[in-house]
Write a protein that holds these residues in place. Structure first.
Motif, mmCIF file in Angstrom:
data_model
loop_
_atom_site.group_PDB
_atom_site.id
_atom_site.type_symbol
_atom_site.label_atom_id
_atom_site.label_comp_id
_atom_site.label_asym_id
_atom_site.label_seq_id
_atom_site.Cartn_x
_atom_site.Cartn_y
_atom_site.Cartn_z
ATOM 1 N N THR A 1 117.110 -94.640 -50.041
ATOM 2 C CA THR A 1 117.032 -95.797 -50.999
ATOM 3 C C THR A 1 116.953 -95.690 -52.326
ATOM 4 O O THR A 1 117.669 -96.278 -53.253
ATOM 5 C CB THR A 1 116.484 -97.020 -50.273
ATOM 6 O OG1 THR A 1 116.512 -97.172 -49.020
ATOM 7 C CG2 THR A 1 116.141 -98.423 -51.096
ATOM 8 N N ASP B 1 113.854 -89.251 -45.840
ATOM 9 C CA ASP B 1 113.700 -90.393 -45.256
ATOM 10 C C ASP B 1 114.595 -91.659 -45.707
ATOM 11 O O ASP B 1 114.975 -91.574 -46.856
ATOM 12 C CB ASP B 1 112.258 -90.854 -44.852
ATOM 13 C CG ASP B 1 111.420 -90.879 -46.431
ATOM 14 O OD1 ASP B 1 112.062 -91.307 -47.405
ATOM 15 O OD2 ASP B 1 110.333 -90.774 -46.374
ATOM 16 N N GLU B 2 114.294 -92.517 -45.137
ATOM 17 C CA GLU B 2 115.077 -93.809 -45.507
ATOM 18 C C GLU B 2 114.653 -94.282 -47.128
ATOM 19 O O GLU B 2 115.628 -94.801 -48.092
ATOM 20 C CB GLU B 2 115.106 -95.125 -44.578
ATOM 21 C CG GLU B 2 115.466 -94.907 -43.350
ATOM 22 C CD GLU B 2 117.127 -95.450 -43.431
ATOM 23 O OE1 GLU B 2 117.527 -95.751 -44.455
ATOM 24 O OE2 GLU B 2 117.811 -94.679 -42.452
ATOM 25 N N ARG C 1 124.680 -93.720 -43.868
ATOM 26 C CA ARG C 1 124.382 -94.681 -44.890
ATOM 27 C C ARG C 1 124.783 -94.448 -46.140
ATOM 28 O O ARG C 1 125.093 -95.341 -46.906
ATOM 29 C CB ARG C 1 122.725 -95.043 -44.816
ATOM 30 C CG ARG C 1 122.141 -95.809 -45.619
ATOM 31 C CD ARG C 1 120.993 -96.282 -45.673
ATOM 32 N NE ARG C 1 120.534 -96.781 -46.664
ATOM 33 C CZ ARG C 1 119.324 -96.756 -47.494
ATOM 34 N NH1 ARG C 1 118.322 -96.228 -46.853
ATOM 35 N NH2 ARG C 1 119.038 -97.576 -48.293
ATOM 36 N N LEU D 1 121.360 -91.002 -41.780
ATOM 37 C CA LEU D 1 121.288 -91.014 -43.214
ATOM 38 C C LEU D 1 122.388 -90.862 -43.992
ATOM 39 O O LEU D 1 122.829 -91.610 -44.943
ATOM 40 C CB LEU D 1 120.064 -90.011 -43.741
ATOM 41 C CG LEU D 1 118.588 -90.411 -43.296
ATOM 42 C CD1 LEU D 1 117.762 -89.507 -43.986
ATOM 43 C CD2 LEU D 1 118.361 -91.761 -43.906
#
Length: 117
Positions: free
Chosen positions: A101, A96-97, A25, A22
């Motif tokens: 986002t 979490d993703e 990213r 994460l």
């Protein structure tokens, strides 16, 4: 507590892999935001889960973080402004993703709004 038990059940290596995934990213997305100047090391052996980026001097990190909280219900840690006018994100096993986002989209929106002033 419960958090430590969950991390031990998952395994510390998997926790670190999740967090760094994460983090990498977030680092890549911060690098695409022209308003931010990354101060954390790039992905690799020196990376930790924390990603810090400086804002332009004209932008107030407290205003940005207040907007993230008030408009998007996202809490971002502010570094002490006397030393660092910026933000930092540090994902953990409970991130979490989808949350990443959402946070990145909200941050992009608010940074673009700053640029219009």
């Amino acid at each position: 507590g419960e958090a430590i038990g969950r991390m031990l059940a998952i395994g510390m290596a998997d926790v670190e892999k999740h967090n760094i995934g994460l983090r990498d990213r977030i680092y890549r997305e911060f690098a695409r935001m022209p308003q931010l100047r990354l101060v954390s090391p790039p992905p690799g052996p020196l990376a930790t889960a924390l990603v810090a980026a400086a804002l332009p001097d004209a932008d107030d990190s407290k205003v940005l973080l207040d907007r993230m909280r008030d408009r998007h219900q996202i809490i971002i840690k502010m570094a002490e402004k006397r030393w660092f006018n910026g933000i930092r994100l540090s994902p953990h096993i409970f991130s979490d993703e989808a949350q990443v986002t959402q946070a990145l989209a909200a941050l992009r929106t608010e940074l673009e709004a700053f640029a219009k002033f």
